[in-house]
Design a protein around this motif. Structure first.
Motif, short mmCIF file in Angstrom:
data_model
loop_
_atom_site.label_atom_id
_atom_site.label_comp_id
_atom_site.label_asym_id
_atom_site.label_seq_id
_atom_site.Cartn_x
_atom_site.Cartn_y
_atom_site.Cartn_z
N VAL A 192 0.90 -1.20 -0.13
CA VAL A 192 0.07 0.06 0.07
C VAL A 192 0.85 1.20 0.00
O VAL A 192 0.73 2.13 -0.83
CB VAL A 192 -0.76 -0.02 1.20
N ALA A 193 1.76 1.29 0.67
CA ALA A 193 2.73 2.33 1.04
C ALA A 193 3.41 2.55 -0.61
O ALA A 193 3.55 3.70 -0.95
CB ALA A 193 3.83 2.19 1.96
N ALA A 194 3.90 1.50 -1.07
CA ALA A 194 4.51 1.54 -2.47
C ALA A 194 3.67 2.16 -3.57
O ALA A 194 3.94 3.07 -4.29
CB ALA A 194 5.09 0.29 -2.86
N ALA A 195 2.48 1.67 -3.43
CA ALA A 195 1.32 2.24 -4.27
C ALA A 195 1.04 3.65 -4.18
O ALA A 195 0.95 4.51 -5.20
CB ALA A 195 0.00 1.21 -4.19
N LYS A 196 1.11 4.23 -3.06
CA LYS A 196 0.89 5.49 -2.81
C LYS A 196 2.12 6.52 -3.34
O LYS A 196 1.72 7.43 -3.92
CB LYS A 196 0.77 5.57 -1.23
N LEU A 197 3.17 5.91 -3.26
CA LEU A 197 4.31 6.63 -3.78
C LEU A 197 4.10 6.97 -5.28
O LEU A 197 4.54 7.88 -5.82
CB LEU A 197 5.55 6.04 -3.69
N ILE A 198 3.54 5.91 -5.95
CA ILE A 198 3.34 5.88 -7.45
C ILE A 198 2.14 6.87 -7.67
O ILE A 198 2.51 8.04 -8.63
CB ILE A 198 2.94 4.48 -7.99
N GLU A 199 1.32 6.78 -7.10
CA GLU A 199 -0.03 7.57 -7.13
C GLU A 199 0.56 9.34 -6.89
O GLU A 199 0.06 10.24 -7.52
CB GLU A 199 -1.15 7.30 -6.33
N LYS A 200 1.37 9.37 -5.77
CA LYS A 200 1.80 10.91 -5.55
C LYS A 200 2.72 11.16 -6.72
O LYS A 200 2.69 12.51 -7.02
CB LYS A 200 2.50 10.69 -4.04
N ALA A 201 3.53 10.41 -7.47
CA ALA A 201 4.38 10.92 -8.64
C ALA A 201 3.50 11.15 -9.52
O ALA A 201 3.59 12.14 -10.32
CB ALA A 201 5.12 9.61 -8.98
N ARG A 202 2.34 10.55 -9.80
CA ARG A 202 1.50 10.64 -10.98
C ARG A 202 0.80 12.04 -10.79
O ARG A 202 0.47 12.71 -11.57
CB ARG A 202 0.43 9.58 -10.93
N GLU A 203 0.35 12.43 -9.44
CA GLU A 203 -0.34 13.49 -9.09
C GLU A 203 0.55 14.66 -9.39
O GLU A 203 0.23 15.86 -9.71
CB GLU A 203 -1.03 13.71 -7.73
N GLN A 204 1.86 14.33 -9.04
CA GLN A 204 3.03 15.58 -9.45
C GLN A 204 3.01 16.06 -10.63
O GLN A 204 3.27 17.13 -11.09
CB GLN A 204 4.52 14.93 -8.79
N LEU A 205 3.07 14.93 -11.54
CA LEU A 205 3.11 15.47 -13.05
C LEU A 205 1.79 16.01 -13.52
O LEU A 205 1.92 16.80 -14.40
CB LEU A 205 3.15 13.81 -13.63
N THR A 206 0.68 15.73 -12.89
CA THR A 206 -0.57 16.40 -13.23
C THR A 206 -0.37 17.71 -12.64
O THR A 206 -0.87 18.81 -13.50
CB THR A 206 -1.67 15.75 -12.49
N SER A 207 0.07 18.31 -11.73
CA SER A 207 0.38 19.57 -11.13
C SER A 207 1.17 20.27 -11.86
O SER A 207 1.08 21.49 -12.40
CB SER A 207 0.66 19.36 -9.67
N LEU A 208 2.33 19.45 -12.25
CA LEU A 208 3.54 20.49 -12.70
C LEU A 208 2.86 20.86 -14.37
O LEU A 208 3.51 21.71 -14.79
CB LEU A 208 4.69 19.33 -12.85
N MET A 209 2.15 19.84 -15.03
CA MET A 209 1.77 20.03 -16.48
C MET A 209 0.57 20.84 -16.49
O MET A 209 -0.16 21.05 -17.67
CB MET A 209 2.25 18.79 -17.20
N HIS A 210 -0.13 20.96 -15.56
CA HIS A 210 -1.34 21.51 -15.27
C HIS A 210 -2.34 20.86 -16.22
O HIS A 210 -3.07 21.47 -17.18
CB HIS A 210 -1.28 23.09 -16.05
#
Length: 383
Positions: free
Chosen positions: A39-57
């Motif tokens: 679960v912790a590993a999966a959360k890291l991937i989703e956090k990285a995905r959210e970061q891309l969404t934020s960075l690229m608007h």
């Protein structure tokens, strides 16, 4: 050692390396596992995905992680073609795409799709008018790269996206491997439906690619066997590389304008110096990425120049790393009307954040020395 091959791969940022090591050490569980480690590993991937969404608007789409730009391009192109073949089987691309796009198109051609390759002008750019003329009721996909990996030519992606808004059934894919994190890109405003990127082109780890997909787009996956990455890419995720790649993109975007302006000064300076050397010919033309300068030494095998540069502690390349061992004339240079001698004698210089004007002077001095020594050898071989 002067490293002028950033288009092929970049030295990873120190913070990226530290992040990758930390994640590899602490988060080794499979993200698909139900226990707390997974679960912790999966959360890291989703956090990285959210970061891309934020960075690229990009609120109107989602990001997925692949093994690199090549896989992202293949998944986008083949995935769209096979998903929407019932709408039509016509695809438009350009004559100067990266091999991962060009060869994917050739494969689809063998499957019965009709592929239109738009020609480019002498500077390496496609024509909006020609694009519009080739769109038919059977067109399902337009795939045009943002920055050419050999010439650095920057295609009018925003204008193409605006044009394609008149054709809502046509999906627009952009290979942004040489521009993501280096040039400003407005994915949603430009009307891009699918966009490919690669982490190791922007000081991230190798083996990680990005693929943006607008909501509503569906793809046929290339590989099956699991539900990872929105059910589009089966296989256990490379958690450490994914997290590190998101950090690399964040670092690149934070300093994008600063590094772009610095590279523009270097590119202008180098192009001016190349024009002063009569044996060399600059290739491409504005608008161009400032991170790439390409020139030809007609009639001379480029690997000779590359090896002589390396003897002087300078690393450069001939074309994309994927094709650098191919001694055929460059398909891209032939497309812009280069002679066979020019197309077989291309040299690519690509910049990074570490380069200075003094480095350019060192490169130019080395080129002048090499040319003089090769001219002497050539004269000696004629007797």
């Amino acid at each position: 050692m002067l490293y002028f091959d950033h288009c092929a791969s970049t030295p990873p940022h120190e913070d990226v390396v530290r992040t990758m090591m930390e994640v590899m050490t602490k988060h080794y569980a499979n993200p698909s596992s139900l226990h707390s480690g997974g679960v912790a590993a999966a959360k890291l991937i989703e956090k990285a995905r959210e970061q891309l969404t934020s960075l690229m608007h990009t609120k109107q789409g989602k990001w997925m992680f692949t093994s690199g730009g090549t896989e992202s391009n293949n998944l986008a192109i083949k995935g769209v073609a096979r998903q929407y073949a019932n709408r039509g089987k016509h695809i438009i691309t350009s004559a100067v795409e990266h091999a991962s796009v060009h060869e994917a198109m050739q494969q689809l051609g063998q499957e019965g799709f009709t592929i239109t390759e738009l020609p480019v002008d002498a500077t390496g750019h496609v024509s909006l008018d020609q694009l519009k003329q080739h769109i038919t009721v059977d067109t399902i996909l337009v795939s045009i790269m943002h920055v050419n990996n050999e010439l650095g030519s920057e295609q009018p992606i925003a204008a193409i996206g605006q044009l394609l808004k008149q054709y809502p059934k046509v999906i627009f894919h952009v290979d942004a491997v040489q521009s993501l994190g280096k040039l400003n890109i407005d994915i949603e405003d430009w009307g891009i439906d699918l966009l490919s990127g690669s982490a190791h082109k922007l000081r991230g780890p190798r083996g990680v690619g990005f693929l943006y997909m607008r909501n509503g787009i569906q793809l046929v996956p290339l590989q099956v066997g699991g539900s990872q990455e929105h059910n589009l890419r089966a296989g256990t995720e490379n958690i450490a590389a994914v997290v590190a790649s998101a950090k690399a993109l964040r670092l690149a975007i934070q300093s994008l304008d600063q590094h772009y302006n610095a590279a523009a000064i270097l590119a202008t300076y180098l192009r001016g110096k190349i024009q002063e050397i009569p044996e060399l010919k600059l290739n491409g033309g504005a608008p161009q990425s400032p991170y790439i300068v390409h020139f030809s030494y007609p009639g001379m095998k480029p690997e000779v120049v590359i090896h002589m540069l390396e003897q002087r502690s300078i690393l450069a390349s001939t074309r994309s790393a994927c094709s650098s061992k191919d001694d055929k004339p460059s398909r891209v240079l032939m497309a812009i009307g280069a002679t066979r001698g020019e197309a077989t004698g291309g040299i690519r210089i690509s910049f990074g954040q570490e380069h200075t004007i003094a480095d350019i002077d060192t490169l130019v001095d080395a080129l002048n020395e090499i040319i003089q020594s090769l001219k002497h050898l050539e004269r000696g071989n004629t007797h």
